[in-house]
Each structure stands twice: as structure tokens, then as C-alpha cells.
Design a protein around this motif. Sequence first.
Motif, PDB file in Angstrom:
ATOM      1  N   ILE A 126       0.838  -1.191   0.000  1.00  0.00           N
ATOM      2  CA  ILE A 126       0.000   0.000   0.000  1.00  0.00           C
ATOM      3  C   ILE A 126       0.876   1.245   0.000  1.00  0.00           C
ATOM      4  N   ILE A 127       1.878   1.262   0.874  1.00  0.00           N
ATOM      5  CA  ILE A 127       2.791   2.404   0.950  1.00  0.00           C
ATOM      6  C   ILE A 127       3.514   2.601  -0.382  1.00  0.00           C
ATOM      7  N   GLU A 128       3.989   1.518  -0.980  1.00  0.00           N
ATOM      8  CA  GLU A 128       4.689   1.605  -2.266  1.00  0.00           C
ATOM      9  C   GLU A 128       3.762   2.133  -3.359  1.00  0.00           C
ATOM     10  N   ALA A 129       2.489   1.690  -3.354  1.00  0.00           N
ATOM     11  CA  ALA A 129       1.530   2.154  -4.354  1.00  0.00           C
ATOM     12  C   ALA A 129       1.254   3.643  -4.190  1.00  0.00           C
ATOM     13  N   LEU A 130       1.113   4.082  -2.961  1.00  0.00           N
ATOM     14  CA  LEU A 130       0.875   5.499  -2.710  1.00  0.00           C
ATOM     15  C   LEU A 130       2.066   6.335  -3.170  1.00  0.00           C
ATOM     16  N   GLN A 131       3.272   5.874  -2.849  1.00  0.00           N
ATOM     17  CA  GLN A 131       4.473   6.598  -3.242  1.00  0.00           C
ATOM     18  C   GLN A 131       4.630   6.627  -4.764  1.00  0.00           C
ATOM     19  N   ALA A 132       4.298   5.538  -5.412  1.00  0.00           N
ATOM     20  CA  ALA A 132       4.430   5.452  -6.867  1.00  0.00           C
ATOM     21  C   ALA A 132       3.514   6.454  -7.567  1.00  0.00           C
ATOM     22  N   HIS A 133       2.383   6.748  -6.959  1.00  0.00           N
ATOM     23  CA  HIS A 133       1.431   7.690  -7.552  1.00  0.00           C
ATOM     24  C   HIS A 133       1.570   9.099  -6.973  1.00  0.00           C
ATOM     25  N   GLY A 134       2.601   9.312  -6.167  1.00  0.00           N
ATOM     26  CA  GLY A 134       2.857  10.639  -5.617  1.00  0.00           C
ATOM     27  C   GLY A 134       1.853  11.079  -4.566  1.00  0.00           C
ATOM     28  N   ILE A 135       1.183  10.121  -3.936  1.00  0.00           N
ATOM     29  CA  ILE A 135       0.208  10.441  -2.898  1.00  0.00           C
ATOM     30  C   ILE A 135       0.927  10.435  -1.563  1.00  0.00           C
ATOM     31  N   LYS A 136       0.837  11.573  -0.866  1.00  0.00           N
ATOM     32  CA  LYS A 136       1.526  11.696   0.412  1.00  0.00           C
ATOM     33  C   LYS A 136       0.512  11.798   1.538  1.00  0.00           C
ATOM     34  N   LYS A 137       0.892  11.251   2.668  1.00  0.00           N
ATOM     35  CA  LYS A 137       0.069  11.374   3.864  1.00  0.00           C
ATOM     36  C   LYS A 137       0.194  12.798   4.364  1.00  0.00           C
ATOM     37  N   SER A 138      -0.934  13.414   4.667  1.00  0.00           N
ATOM     38  CA  SER A 138      -0.928  14.784   5.158  1.00  0.00           C
ATOM     39  C   SER A 138      -0.344  14.823   6.563  1.00  0.00           C
ATOM     40  N   ASP A 139       0.525  15.798   6.809  1.00  0.00           N
ATOM     41  CA  ASP A 139       1.087  15.977   8.150  1.00  0.00           C
ATOM     42  C   ASP A 139       0.025  16.483   9.111  1.00  0.00           C
ATOM     43  N   THR A 140      -0.896  17.286   8.595  1.00  0.00           N
ATOM     44  CA  THR A 140      -1.971  17.820   9.420  1.00  0.00           C
ATOM     45  C   THR A 140      -3.297  17.407   8.797  1.00  0.00           C
ATOM     46  N   PRO A 141      -3.929  16.385   9.349  1.00  0.00           N
ATOM     47  CA  PRO A 141      -5.184  15.915   8.767  1.00  0.00           C
ATOM     48  C   PRO A 141      -6.274  16.980   8.868  1.00  0.00           C
ATOM     49  N   ILE A 142      -7.185  16.975   7.901  1.00  0.00           N
ATOM     50  CA  ILE A 142      -8.302  17.907   7.885  1.00  0.00           C
ATOM     51  C   ILE A 142      -9.301  17.462   8.947  1.00  0.00           C
ATOM     52  N   PRO A 143      -9.625  18.328   9.901  1.00  0.00           N
ATOM     53  CA  PRO A 143     -10.574  17.937  10.945  1.00  0.00           C
ATOM     54  C   PRO A 143     -11.987  17.819  10.387  1.00  0.00           C
ATOM     55  N   SER A 144     -12.762  16.884  10.929  1.00  0.00           N
ATOM     56  CA  SER A 144     -14.140  16.737  10.473  1.00  0.00           C
ATOM     57  C   SER A 144     -14.992  17.906  10.946  1.00  0.00           C
ATOM     58  N   LYS A 145     -14.616  18.497  12.079  1.00  0.00           N
ATOM     59  CA  LYS A 145     -15.289  19.687  12.593  1.00  0.00           C
ATOM     60  C   LYS A 145     -14.229  20.771  12.780  1.00  0.00           C
ATOM     61  N   PRO A 146     -14.030  21.594  11.760  1.00  0.00           N
ATOM     62  CA  PRO A 146     -12.991  22.623  11.878  1.00  0.00           C
ATOM     63  C   PRO A 146     -13.317  23.656  12.948  1.00  0.00           C
ATOM     64  N   LYS A 147     -12.280  24.288  13.466  1.00  0.00           N
ATOM     65  CA  LYS A 147     -12.427  25.313  14.496  1.00  0.00           C
ATOM     66  C   LYS A 147     -13.159  26.523  13.928  1.00  0.00           C
ATOM     67  N   TYR A 148     -13.738  27.309  14.845  1.00  0.00           N
ATOM     68  CA  TYR A 148     -14.441  28.514  14.430  1.00  0.00           C
ATOM     69  C   TYR A 148     -13.476  29.418  13.673  1.00  0.00           C
ATOM     70  N   GLY A 149     -13.931  29.898  12.513  1.00  0.00           N
ATOM     71  CA  GLY A 149     -13.099  30.750  11.672  1.00  0.00           C
ATOM     72  C   GLY A 149     -12.544  30.017  10.467  1.00  0.00           C
ATOM     73  N   TYR A 150     -12.791  28.698  10.411  1.00  0.00           N
ATOM     74  CA  TYR A 150     -12.281  27.879   9.319  1.00  0.00           C
ATOM     75  C   TYR A 150     -13.384  26.991   8.763  1.00  0.00           C
TER      76      TYR A 150
END
Length: 108
Positions: free
Chosen positions: A17-41
Motif C-alpha cells: 500500500i505504501i509503495e503504491a501510494l508513493q508510486a502515484h505521488g500520494i503523500k500522507k498529510s502531516d496535518t489531517p483535515i478535521p471533520s469539525k474545523p475550528k471557528y473561523g475555518y
Amino acid sequence: MSKISELTEGKWPKTSIIEALQAHGIKKSDTPIPSKPKYGYKVENGELVLCEKEQKIIKLILELHAQGNSLRKIARILNEKKIKGKYGGLWDKSVISTIIKRETKQEE
């Protein structure tokens, strides 16, 4: 990754899975998108972006605080002006406090 491996009944080992992601240039986000963003976002097209409407309310909160208003009074002012919270609820001092702390920390 382990969840994907479980769902595919181990047919895709973690390294594949990791090799497939790397081969397609898909990177794991360092800061995941929250399902409930903070006020102002808000989440827009999978990205966390500023919400201009909420940013104006944050500016108002900071101005009211700078004028010496208590957290409780700021919440009361917002509620009297019928300004709703992020999910349509009423304001209280704890939310105001969190916003002020977060915004003043960002300014440092």
C-alpha cells in the motif's frame, strides 16, 4: 494503513500500500483535515480554509475583549445580536475564551 489491510483481508500488505501510494505521488498529510474545523475555518474541496464570515466575528470578539468586556458579556452581546455559533448554537464564555486564546497565541 492497518485498517486498509484488514478491509482487504490482508491481500494488500502494508508495504504494498505504501509503495503504491508513493508510486502515484500520494503523500500522507502531516496535518489531517478535521471533520469539525475550528471557528473561523471551513473545509472546501478537501482543504482547510479561512471562513470570511466567521473571521469577521472573531475580529469583533477581539475588539470587544480589547475594550475590556468580560467573556460572559461578549457572549451576551453576540447572542443579543442573534449571531449564531459555528453550528447554530448560542455563545458562552468558554467558546469566547478558546477563540481569544487561540487568536492571541497565533499573533505571537
